[in-house]
Every structure is written in C-alpha cells, then in structure tokens.
Design an enzyme around this catalytic site. Structure first.
Site, PDB file in Angstrom:
ATOM      1  N   SER A  67     -20.939  15.317  34.059  1.00  0.00           N
ATOM      2  CA  SER A  67     -20.583  16.508  33.296  1.00  0.00           C
ATOM      3  C   SER A  67     -21.072  17.751  34.029  1.00  0.00           C
ATOM      4  O   SER A  67     -21.851  17.661  34.965  1.00  0.00           O
ATOM      5  CB  SER A  67     -21.239  16.449  31.912  1.00  0.00           C
ATOM      6  OG  SER A  67     -22.643  16.610  32.047  1.00  0.00           O
ATOM      7  N   LYS A  68     -20.621  18.888  33.562  1.00  0.00           N
ATOM      8  CA  LYS A  68     -21.022  20.112  34.259  1.00  0.00           C
ATOM      9  C   LYS A  68     -22.521  20.373  34.114  1.00  0.00           C
ATOM     10  O   LYS A  68     -23.122  21.027  34.941  1.00  0.00           O
ATOM     11  CB  LYS A  68     -20.200  21.300  33.763  1.00  0.00           C
ATOM     12  CG  LYS A  68     -20.389  21.677  32.310  1.00  0.00           C
ATOM     13  CD  LYS A  68     -19.552  22.918  32.001  1.00  0.00           C
ATOM     14  CE  LYS A  68     -19.750  23.390  30.570  1.00  0.00           C
ATOM     15  NZ  LYS A  68     -18.919  24.569  30.272  1.00  0.00           N
ATOM     16  N   ARG A  69     -23.087  19.819  33.066  1.00  0.00           N
ATOM     17  CA  ARG A  69     -24.521  19.948  32.868  1.00  0.00           C
ATOM     18  C   ARG A  69     -25.323  19.289  33.994  1.00  0.00           C
ATOM     19  O   ARG A  69     -26.389  19.733  34.363  1.00  0.00           O
ATOM     20  CB  ARG A  69     -24.930  19.294  31.541  1.00  0.00           C
ATOM     21  CG  ARG A  69     -24.559  20.107  30.330  1.00  0.00           C
ATOM     22  CD  ARG A  69     -25.798  20.657  29.649  1.00  0.00           C
ATOM     23  NE  ARG A  69     -25.426  21.754  28.771  1.00  0.00           N
ATOM     24  CZ  ARG A  69     -25.524  23.039  29.131  1.00  0.00           C
ATOM     25  NH1 ARG A  69     -25.977  23.364  30.309  1.00  0.00           N
ATOM     26  NH2 ARG A  69     -25.187  23.978  28.280  1.00  0.00           N
ATOM     27  N   ASP A  70     -24.780  18.168  34.500  1.00  0.00           N
ATOM     28  CA  ASP A  70     -25.479  17.441  35.559  1.00  0.00           C
ATOM     29  C   ASP A  70     -25.646  18.301  36.796  1.00  0.00           C
ATOM     30  O   ASP A  70     -26.686  18.285  37.446  1.00  0.00           O
ATOM     31  CB  ASP A  70     -24.716  16.160  35.932  1.00  0.00           C
ATOM     32  CG  ASP A  70     -24.680  15.188  34.777  1.00  0.00           C
ATOM     33  OD1 ASP A  70     -25.741  14.942  34.202  1.00  0.00           O
ATOM     34  OD2 ASP A  70     -23.590  14.708  34.445  1.00  0.00           O
TER      35      ASP A  70
END
Length: 511
Positions: free
Chosen positions: A268-271
RNA sequence: GGCGCGUUAGUAUAUCGGUUAGUACUCAAGAUUUUCAUUCUUGCAGGAUGAGUUCGACUCUCAUACGCGCUACCA
C-alpha cells in the site's frame, strides 16, 4: 452450470483500466505492463480506458498522472484516452448512453430489477440480519420492482425517488471460470448477491456493469487484471450471458497480488511512507491534502530497471535470464508462465537492477539526466565534462540521484575533510610530503593521467616514499575523503591549476 | 462469519513423478582494486504440516495450519 471453456480465436485486444482516484499504484503498473507485453507478443492492441464511474472518488490530475506514468515507463498504448481510436469514448463517464441502453435490455428481459431501498434501510437490515446479503433469500422482502406493483414503481420513479438497478441472480448454478493463470475455479451463484449495476442518483453504472459493457464493445479478447477481481468474475460472466454476449466473452487471467516488502498484506502507499521508498512511478502531490508522495523517477530509478524488476514479480521466462529489455520481455511473455502466489516487493533487488541498468546505459544518456542536477547546484560546466564524470562514476552508484553527492568534488572543492580518512592517511609527515609533492606538481607541464601518474610514481620512488601514503594523502586533499575513482583521473579532470589550489588549501587547513 | 485464492532458502523464482532441488538478490569470507565502489571466487540457507496414490512426490489427491483477497449505491 455455465463455463467459459472455449478457444479464443479473435484478434488480441487487451486493456488497462485504472480509476482516476489517485496516483497510479505500482501494482497497477505491473498489470499495465503485463497487458502491454501480452498485446505486443500477440500482435494485438493495448487499450487505455479510464474507469471513472465513481464520481465521489474522482481526483483531479489523476488521469493525466496515469498517462504521464505510462509514457515515462515506455508502455505505449494503441488506443485509448489521449490517443483516440475506433472504440471510444475511452472514459466511462462519457459512455452513459451505452450503459443506459444495456440496463434497459436487462430490465426488459427480467435479468435485472429496480430497487428503492435507501442506504439507511439497507444499513438497518444489515444490522438485524447476520450475514445479510441482498439475494434470492431476501429480495422478496425488500422494496423493489419484484415486490411492488408496476404502478407503484412508476409512481415512485416519476416522483423522483432514487433507485438502483440490481442484477437478478438465480441461485444454485455452478459457474466455472477457466482462468488462464489459475485453472478451473468453481463458484456457486447462491453465494453471489444481487449486485448493483446502475445508480439513478448520478446516472452512472457501477464498475461491474461498465466493465462488461465496455469490454464487449471494445472487443476485448483477454481480461488480465489483479486477483482481487476473481471473486466478482462469476457475476461478470452472468452479465455477459444475460446480455447475450457469452460467446464472445473475453478470456480471464487473474494476476497475483503485490505484497509488502515485509510483514503481511498487499503493498500500500503507506508502506512506501513507512519504509522510505516510493510506491508510485512519478512524484504525486495530493491536490486536496497537499501531501507529496515520492516517485521512482524522482528517486533516480531508471524506467527500464523498474520494468525489468516488476516483470519478474509474478512471471519468469522459464529460464535463468533476468536482465531483459522491454522488447525481449514482449517476445518472451506468456500468461502461462505467470505465477499464482503473491510476490513481495523487494527493494533491494530493484536497487540491484537499477545499478545494472546504470552501468549499461551510455554515458551521454546518463549525463543528460545528471546535467540539470549539476546546474541546480549552481555549477556551470560543459556537457562534455559531465560525460567525463559520468564515465568515471556511473558504475559506483545505484541511483542517478546518488551521482551528485558522490561526485560533487569534481565540481566544487571539498569544504571539509572526512575524519576517518584524515586519521588514516593524513598523519605523520603527510603534510610535509604533500608540500614537497605540491612543488613537484607545479613543475609538471602535462596533467594527462598516464603521463602524470608515471612522473609522480618516479618521483615517489626516487624519494623512497610509500606509494599508498603519498597517493592517498593527495586524494584526501583533493576529494576530501578516501573515496572516488583512480587518483590520476581526478587530477586530469581538475587540471593543474585547480589541483594545486586544492592541495594548498588542504595544506593550510590541515597543518 | 461466508466464499474464493495461495504456500520451494530472508526475497524473487526454476523443476511440467525419478535432480547431490538449479539461478539471482541479500548476507558472510577470500581475491582484485596502493582509497572507496566495481569485479571475481567460495560459502550460508529451502519444498508449511499430516495423511494418501505410486516402485518412486516439491510435483497428483485430501485434510490441517497459516497467509491473502472478496463479501459497498468503491474500483
């Protein structure tokens, strides 16, 4: 029982159909790549379609971002948004009439029905019934055209009441998906719900409807998409059947997901945020929040390296070959060689690929990317000089962006000297020796690396000095640390005047 | 909860019933480079578990475990 076990004989036409709800995710890039490669391999068309049916999630700039990303990566479309073609429009929001017609066909044939249940009512039912699903078991207790009189339905519609159109799913039917990657997957229609196909509120179809209709009219032969779509494929098959398009339904291939580099779940973009790596091809500035998400391009990754790394996440050519150009990928690609298991996005391997591609890339091409960076730092220098630096430095970096930090000493004199290097090489009589060497260098006419090296080596020998001591002390004086390419390549590049100036400065600062 | 998909070293993967289970990245050691990086050599490390089918299973079947996905008037 229905299944799709037929041979595909139509010309290959595939599509990449992202939603403009934000920057293009790297997983989407891989899907686009596989579609593109499949089209190239089979002499078919690759179509870019924009799925903007969810008006509430539309993000300005996202569509352009997708186009720009594919362009940077070298994934070229044959048809689609910003290119055109015979099957347009390629933006779903511009195809409303087509969907409306298809919805009418479904309604008239009784394969779909109108439902007036409000979101609140549905919410309430969900709360009271465990495992609530709008299907054959409960549809007759809801407010829809199946349970209301024709007049009542007409009255409600005329009064402007909002409604949705739902697919009427007959229970108890086995639907067999013959997936190119996964083989036979059987799902019973009883576990499917009466999916919403159309919303009167915004006169828009949902993804499922638009997707099937577009793929049909665009004559898509193969649907290659992420694994998250596998569960809704039976619904899509039922839709093709209900619309009378079953015989020309595309073949399906569901790709495994891209997983986090560590931990669990899909990437995910959070990663990217958490691990300090990009997950988007290009830098993206969120138009609402104003957040800036880093891009692979801005981080110094080469598109060909990113693509090469990505293509191997879920596919392989069947042998040990790893490095391959996009043309090679296209000639080697087959869906049959795609894996089924999710693949972790391993940045370390990506960095290795990038390094390999930098080493292979012609000096002048890297120089073209590097020159603007040098200019940004206020250094005015000829392109030829930049090429020379690239030649010396490119195999010593993993990223284009590392180039400045590791080679700025070519352009600006060191401001300070690395402690460790000093401790190791600038000790005892170093200053004294370098001072003598400075006089010798001043007497030299040629700073050609070969000639100067020979001269200095002879000088060292006649004096009886240790070669390492002298050479490395000089290096620290010129570079600021015990790093960098061959010393005499540096002195040649710097030239006599600059070399002497740096030596004198070191002498005065370090004595 | 329901349904579906998946599972070879830390990571990506090869092997289409018979192999000392191969390759690459990472990591470690050594060599080379009078610096650093590169490069080269060597090494560490694997079939989730349990049954079954078979002369023989990583490969086929089933179960278990674990992981993931879907389960919206989002895609």
């Amino acid at each position: 029982m229905i299944d799709n076990k037929t041979e595909e004989t139509r010309p290959v036409r595939v599509r990449f159909a992202p939603s403009p709800t934000g920057p293009l995710h790297i997983g989407g890039v891989r899907t686009a790549l596989y579609n593109y490669l499949f089209a190239r391999k089979n002499g078919g068309d690759f179509i870019l379609r924009i799925e903007d049916t969810d008006t509430t999630r539309f993000v300005p700039g996202a569509e352009q971002y997708i186009v720009d990303s594919l362009k940077w990566l070298g994934i070229e479309c044959d048809e689609g948004i910003s290119i055109g073609g015979d099957s347009g429009p390629y933006r779903q929001s511009e195809r409303k009439e087509i969907y409306r017609e298809c919805v009418k066909i479904l309604l008239d044939s009784g394969r779909a029905y109108i439902a007036f249940d409000t979101p609140q009512e549905l919410e309430a039912r969900r709360a009271e019934i465990p495992n609530f699903q709008y299907d054959s078991t409960i549809r007759m207790s809801m407010r829809n055209s199946l349970t209301m009189s024709k007049n009542e339905v007409k009255r409600l519609k005329d009064s402007g009441a909002q409604y949705v159109v739902r697919m009427l799913i007959e229970p108890g039917c086995d639907i067999i998906i013959n997936d190119i990657i996964r083989g036979e997957v059987v799902v019973n229609s009883s576990v499917l719900d009466d999916k919403v196909l159309y919303k009167s509120a915004d006169d828009m179809p949902t993804y499922h409807m638009a997707n099937v209709v577009d793929d049909h009219y665009m004559q898509i032969s193969h649907v290659i998409r992420g694994e998250e779509w596998l569960p809704s494929t039976p619904l899509h098959m039922l839709l093709y059947k209900a619309l009378g398009w079953f015989d020309t339904m595309p073949k399906f291939a569901h790709l495994p997901l891209l997983l986090k580099p560590e931990g669990r779940g899909k990437l995910s973009k959070r990663d990217g945020d958490r691990l300090g790596f990009p997950v988007f091809p290009l830098e993206w500035k969120d138009p609402v929040e104003g957040d800036i998400w880093p891009g692979f391009r801005e981080r110094g990754y080469l598109p060909e390296a990113l693509l090469n790394f990505l293509v191997l996440l879920g596919w392989n050519p069947g042998n040990d070959q790893e490095l391959m150009s996009i043309d090679e990928m296209a000639s080697l690609f087959t869906l049959e060689k795609c894996g089924k298991a999710g693949a972790r996005f391993n940045y370390t391997k990506l960095d290795w690929f990038n390094h390999e591609y930098i080493k292979r890339k012609p000096d002048h091409e890297i120089a073209a990317l590097f020159a603007p960076v040098i200019a940004q730092h206020g250094v005015d220098i000829s392109f030829e000089r930049v090429v020379k630096v690239v030649q010396m430095m490119k195999e010593r970096v993993n990223f284009i962006t590392e180039l400045w930090a590791k080679s700025k000493f070519f352009f600006v004199p060191p401001l300070k000297y690395d402690e460790k290097s000093l401790k190791k090489w600038w000790k005892d009589k170093a200053a004294e020796t370098i001072s003598e060497l400075c006089d010798f260098l001043e007497s030299q006419n040629s700073f050609d690396s070969v000639i100067l090296e020979q001269a200095v080596m002879e000088w060292i020998e006649t004096r009886g000095y240790a070669v390492g001591r002298v050479v490395n002390a000089l290096r620290v004086a010129l570079v600021g640390a015990a790093v960098g390419p061959k010393l005499f390549l540096i002195t040649e590049f710097l030239g006599k005047e600059e070399t002497l100036s740096r030596v004198r400065r070191a002498l005065s600062m370090l004595s």
